[in-house]
Design a protein around this motif. Structure first.
Motif, PDB file in Angstrom:
ATOM      1  N   TRP A  97      83.839 -32.739 -21.028  1.00 36.94           N
ATOM      2  CA  TRP A  97      82.423 -32.890 -20.836  1.00 36.94           C
ATOM      3  C   TRP A  97      83.301 -31.112 -22.130  1.00 36.94           C
ATOM      4  O   TRP A  97      83.947 -30.514 -22.718  1.00 36.94           O
ATOM      5  N   THR A  98      81.742 -31.838 -23.310  1.00 35.05           N
ATOM      6  CA  THR A  98      81.829 -30.997 -24.659  1.00 35.05           C
ATOM      7  C   THR A  98      80.291 -30.015 -25.268  1.00 35.05           C
ATOM      8  O   THR A  98      79.465 -30.896 -24.166  1.00 35.05           O
ATOM      9  N   VAL A  99      80.420 -30.053 -25.630  1.00 36.76           N
ATOM     10  CA  VAL A  99      79.253 -28.620 -26.152  1.00 36.76           C
ATOM     11  C   VAL A  99      78.802 -29.742 -27.260  1.00 36.76           C
ATOM     12  O   VAL A  99      79.292 -30.574 -27.722  1.00 36.76           O
ATOM     13  N   ALA A 110      77.247 -19.849 -24.659  1.00 39.40           N
ATOM     14  CA  ALA A 110      77.756 -18.545 -23.633  1.00 39.40           C
ATOM     15  C   ALA A 110      76.229 -19.443 -22.587  1.00 39.40           C
ATOM     16  O   ALA A 110      75.959 -19.799 -21.678  1.00 39.40           O
ATOM     17  N   ARG A 111      74.969 -19.654 -23.533  1.00 40.20           N
ATOM     18  CA  ARG A 111      73.906 -20.386 -23.055  1.00 40.20           C
ATOM     19  C   ARG A 111      74.236 -21.198 -22.185  1.00 40.20           C
ATOM     20  O   ARG A 111      73.516 -22.317 -20.712  1.00 40.20           O
ATOM     21  N   GLU A 112      74.533 -22.555 -23.274  1.00 43.44           N
ATOM     22  CA  GLU A 112      75.213 -24.084 -22.325  1.00 43.44           C
ATOM     23  C   GLU A 112      75.818 -24.083 -21.516  1.00 43.44           C
ATOM     24  O   GLU A 112      75.981 -24.632 -20.402  1.00 43.44           O
ATOM     25  N   ASN A 140      74.638 -25.264 -18.046  1.00 37.91           N
ATOM     26  CA  ASN A 140      75.270 -26.370 -17.608  1.00 37.91           C
ATOM     27  C   ASN A 140      75.082 -27.702 -18.578  1.00 37.91           C
ATOM     28  O   ASN A 140      75.375 -28.402 -18.145  1.00 37.91           O
ATOM     29  N   GLU A 141      74.910 -26.961 -19.878  1.00 36.70           N
ATOM     30  CA  GLU A 141      74.787 -28.511 -20.829  1.00 36.70           C
ATOM     31  C   GLU A 141      75.385 -29.060 -21.483  1.00 36.70           C
ATOM     32  O   GLU A 141      75.808 -28.666 -22.980  1.00 36.70           O
TER      33      GLU A 141
END
Length: 739
Positions: free
Chosen positions: A166-168, A179-181, A185-186
């Protein structure tokens, strides 16, 4: 101006593809041509197709080796050191001093065409207990929020879990956003683990442990993608220790050749992607088992000795110039210490020592000749015989006298032609001497091989009996001849009429030794691939062909030579005027009688001679190599009239990658056109030697890399000259129909 071009190419040979890797060549459009930009800086140069962009600035040709290494030098405190020079470094290959061909220092923050060092954070939670997986994520979040989230370098973020990779959305220098992602868990899934089960994909290497295989394939995907992007990268792999999930030791028993192929593939990929791997571990038991990976840090010298342990994460980290981080401090502190390596670094290049066999392991060591400093870079690479510029196999060199003895043998045409195949002359086989040899042989195949031998020798010095043993002309006589050349170039060529001529092109191509063991394509020296005839029109100083060359197969190379009528002579005139005139070479015996040979040389700092190659294996495969190169031109003239009888353009390239030569020779002779005699091109030879670009594959990931050198040659002859003109006459007593 005379130009060589190659369009398009996969090409100039074939790259060795190990067993288990799918052979495939670069399908991008490739353009390779040497452009003697001799007139002035404003001379227009043909552009590559719009889908093949060229770098915005043209560099001066400089020595640059095939193998490039990123070197981090640190002081006793572990901080990168700046301000070092090439003389401060020593490079050892297999324990022997190796010459450093190029040296560059980078700040790590991005300057010029080199982007900022990039950080890739890979959070590996495969089969990891929940508490350790949470610790990984929390430590990364904490690091990203340090200093208010202001990151000095772009950061890419990946998560490797039991469900896949998975990636942002994109790299960022805003740590708070990243950090928020993680917190929310975005992540977007790159690919699912279900597609990685053994047997689901074409694979030459399969591990017994699905977690280890998933992790290695994730690294392959990330690194192959980063290979297309410029700059240095630090991949911080935060994962489990030796006894858990993807950190478990793989089978240490020696594997089959496909395992060795995969080891070589990863070694080349990480180096060419400029990617250093840093291994962080959680949950590792404190015993000697955690140190077993150190037994596999040396490269694999025999394929049968390769095991999956040579692909273990910590092994790849050390070999790529990264680090194994297990100092016992908290994970956030460990990350911050490694990020220091994004500072100053040095890029050096060298040409490998000659390999005796494919995939020959050579260890590397970089030393800094200053006390207290430590250098870290790739610890080795897998050399190839074709990394050398030498021809493989080396041609047998013979003299013209030895050639004549072969031709005088009482053998069939096929047998004589076979003996001539792959030979190379030590001296120029002139048209005059070639005609004499044609009188000895009458077989078609033997004559074809003789023609090729003559063409390939066109840039050598003539045989001893064609260099006239006469003293050089005195200064006054030389100045008189130079004056005649200037008059000829400045006036006579402008009187060349508009004309048609028949141009016959014979194309030769070398098939380089293809070093794979399971290929259907074998080595062939230069051989005829095709030929065609077209009408060339020269009008108002411009040259154009009325028909295009024959259609080629998709992605086959095409060497085109054009501009050898008036434009090349105009360029010679300007270059001589600009670069300080001519120097005496020798007297020669030519087809038209005695010739005076002069030379002019254009140094690198004054050169407007460009060499280009599209496309490089770097990036997305559409960027071009473009350099100004020094060159020299030999001019053979009639000493009584100043008429140019022969021009020979030769570049003086320093680079060994990707181009070693791109030369053009033109011979002129008397031609009757419209009742007058003019000196026009009779024949030309163009020869280009450059590296192939190939694609090598493991699983379903691939990257581009340099392959063997290959040679292409064009033999072009001109005849059937006639005037281009139209006639009109007046008709009297004609009235149009009235309506």
């Amino acid at each position: 101006m005379a130009r060589n071009r190659i369009l398009p190419s996969r090409v100039l040979g074939a790259i060795r593809v190990p067993q288990g890797m799918n052979k495939r060549f670069c399908s991008c459009v490739a353009l390779l041509f040497a452009v003697p930009r001799l007139a002035c800086a404003q001379t227009e140069v043909s552009q590559t197709p719009s889908d093949s962009p060229i770098v915005s600035s043209v560099e001066r040709d400089r020595a640059e080796g095939l193998i490039k290494l990123d070197v981090v030098v640190t002081d006793p405190a572990g901080k990168p050191v700046s301000g070092l020079e090439s003389a401060d470094f020593s490079l050892l290959e297999e324990g022997q001093p190796q010459k450093i061909l190029s040296f560059q220092e980078f700040t790590g923050r991005g300057a010029g065409l080199e982007p900022s060092v990039k950080i890739i954070l890979l959070i590996d939670t495969i089969e990891l207990p929940a508490n350790l997986a949470s610790e990984e994520r929390n430590s990364v979040e904490s690091y990203l929020r340090t200093n208010g989230g202001h990151l000095a370098h772009p950061v890419s973020l990946f998560l490797l879990s039991d469900t896949g990779l998975w990636t942002v959305s994109h790299p960022s220098q805003d740590g708070q956003v990243l950090a928020r992602e993680i917190e929310r868990n975005e992540f977007m899934r790159v690919r699912a683990n279900v597609g990685w089960q053994r047997g689901a994909l074409p694979s030459s290497t399969e591990l017994k442990d699905p977690a280890a295989e998933s992790a290695l394939k994730a690294l392959a995907q990330i690194a192959a993608e980063e290979r297309t992007r410029p700059g240095r990268k630090l991949l911080l792999w935060i994962g489990p220790g030796w006894g858990i999930g993807s950190g478990a030791y793989a089978d240490a028993e020696p594997g089959s050749p496909p395992v060795f192929n995969t080891v070589c593939w990863f070694s080349a990929l990480l180096r060419e992607a400029h990617l250093a791997l840093y291994s962080f571990t959680l949950g590792e038991a404190a015993n000697s088992q955690g140190e077993l990976y150190k037994d596999y840090l040396d490269g694999v010298r025999l394929p049968r000795k390769a095991s999956f342990m040579h692909l273990y994460r910590k092994v790849l980290a050390v070999q790529s110039g990264g680090r194994v981080v297990d100092d016992g401090s908290d994970l956030e502190t460990q990350i911050q210490r490694c990020v220091q390596d994004t500072g100053y670094f040095y890029r050096i290049s060298f040409d490998p020592f000659r390999a005796d066999h494919p995939y020959e392991y050579h260890d590397l060591k970089v030393e800094v000749n200053r006390p207290g400093l430590n250098a870290r870079t790739s610890t080795g690479y897998y050399d190839q015989p074709y990394y050398s510029t030498d021809q493989i196999p080396a041609p047998k060199r013979i003299s013209i006298e030895q050639l004549q003895k072969i031709l005088e043998l009482d053998e069939s045409d096929a047998e004589k032609a076979k003996q001539l195949t792959g030979l190379e002359l030590t001296e120029r086989l002139s048209e005059r001497r070639l005609s004499a040899l044609y009188a000895i042989v009458h077989g078609k195949r033997t004559r074809q091989e003789l023609r090729l031998l003559a063409d390939a020798s066109a840039f050598l010095d003539p045989s001893a009996d064609e260099i006239l043993a006469e003293p050089p002309p005195d200064q006054d006589a030389q100045e008189q001849m130079l004056s005649l050349i200037s008059e000829y170039l400045g006036r006579t060529i402008h009187k060349l009429p508009d004309l048609f001529a028949k141009r016959t092109t014979v194309r030769y191509q070398e098939t380089p030794m293809y070093l794979a063991g399971d290929t259907s394509q074998t080595y062939r020296p230069l051989h005829i691939t095709d030929s065609w005839t077209t009408t060339v029109r020269y009008r108002n100083g411009f040259e154009m062909a009325e028909a295009k060359p024959p259609r080629r197969k998709p992605n086959e190379p095409e060497l085109i030579t054009y501009g050898i009528f008036g434009p090349v002579l105009q360029g010679v005139f300007a270059a001589i005027d600009k670069n300080g005139g001519l120097t005496w070479r020798r007297w020669e015996q030519g087809s038209q009688g005695r010739m005076a040979v002069f030379r002019y040389t254009v140094p690198l700092d004054k050169s407007l001679y460009e060499v280009m190659l599209c496309c490089l294996p770097d990036g997305d495969g559409t960027k071009a190599f473009q350099r100004y190169a020094a060159y020299h031109v030999d001019i053979a003239i009639d000493p009584e009239s100043g008429v140019i009888l022969r021009l020979e353009f030769r570049d003086d390239l320093k680079s060994t990658t990707p181009l070693t030569r791109s030369d053009i020779m033109i011979e002129y002779g008397p031609v009757e056109i419209g009742g007058k005699t003019y000196f026009c091109p009779i024949r030309s030879v163009s020869i280009v030697r450059g590296r192939d670009v190939g694609v090598i594959r493991e699983w379903d990931e691939a990257f581009r890399t340099w392959g063997p050198y290959g040679t292409m040659l064009n033999d072009v002859s001109f005849d059937d000259y006639h005037m281009f003109r139209s006639e009109s006459r007046m008709l009297t007593g004609f009235s149009p129909d009235e309506k």
